[in-house]
Design an enzyme around this catalytic site. Structure first.
Site, short mmCIF file in Angstrom:
data_model
loop_
_atom_site.label_atom_id
_atom_site.label_comp_id
_atom_site.label_asym_id
_atom_site.label_seq_id
_atom_site.Cartn_x
_atom_site.Cartn_y
_atom_site.Cartn_z
N LYS A 226 0.82 -1.22 0.00
CA LYS A 226 0.00 0.00 0.00
C LYS A 226 0.86 1.27 0.00
O LYS A 226 0.60 2.20 -0.77
CB LYS A 226 -0.92 0.02 1.24
N ARG B 131 12.49 -2.22 10.53
CA ARG B 131 11.52 -1.68 11.47
C ARG B 131 11.24 -2.69 12.58
O ARG B 131 11.23 -3.91 12.34
CB ARG B 131 10.22 -1.34 10.74
#
Length: 220
Positions: A21, A167
């Protein structure tokens, strides 16, 4: 740099973590001069800055959990009200719960209502591979992958030379939790938006260039 295109949309990009996305939202937003509103990026900026909001959010994000609705809703409302987001925007990473979707609907009425919700469909096995290998530049935010999109120098960004980092929510211990949270809290949004006749499904388990071209068609 993406070829400039004419596109006016108020759009939600919906899908599991790792569905692509963010990558597609940035490309479309750059090409069509839309505001790309990524709640994940906004929260990570707050964490990096050490703000009070960042401190509150960090614990949830590190554990692969969703940041509480009231925090995200207020942040998104304030962002949509800014001048660059008055006419057209892409919401990337919001809403993630029915409560958030209902709050968004209350904020968007008449000519400001949603025009599209694009669902990025990717099998879960592919999502796990994407997340585990994803690396982000600590300087410019560019996204790479150790297998699918490697850099020329290990752990260094090709775009700016910055250090690549994984991350905290892409680490193995958090991936399973993120997908579990998605299935229980975010997946129900598919039925919510399908009932409102704005949901459009996109097979996102293909080459990024193919996904991008079909995405543009769906957003017309």
């Amino acid at each position: 740099m993406p070829m400039a295109i004419a596109l006016q949309a108020r759009c939600v990009f919906l899908g599991a973590p790792g569905a692509g996305k963010g990558t597609q939202a940035k490309q479309v937003a750059d090409a069509a001069a839309l505001a790309h509103i990524s709640t994940g990026d906004m929260l990570r900026q707050e964490v990096a800055a050490g703000s009070e909001l960042g401190k509150q959010a960090k614990g949830y994000m590190d554990a692969g959990k969703l940041v509480p609705d009231e925090v995200i809703i207020g942040m998104v409302r304030a962002r949509i009200a800014q001048p660059d987001a008055k006419a057209a925007w892409i919401l990337d990473g919001f809403p993630r719960t029915i409560t958030q979707a209902e709050a968004l609907d209350r904020s968007l009425t008449g000519e400001s209502a949603l025009t599209h919700v694009i669902y990025f469909a990717v099998p879960e096995a592919a999502l796990i591979g994407r997340l585990a290998g994803r690396r982000t530049c600590s300087q410019c935010g560019a996204i790479w992958h150790v297998e699918n999109k490697p850099t020329k120098r290990a752990d260094k960004c090709d775009a700016c030379g910055g250090d690549l980092v994984q991350r905290s929510d892409d680490r193995p211990e958090a991936i399973g939790k993120r997908l579990e949270v998605y299935r229980s809290q975010t997946a129900p949004l598919l039925a919510y938006y399908r009932d409102r006749s704005v949901l459009r499904e996109l097979d996102a388990n293909r080459a990024p260039e193919v996904v991008y071209q079909e995405l543009l068609k769906l957003m017309q």
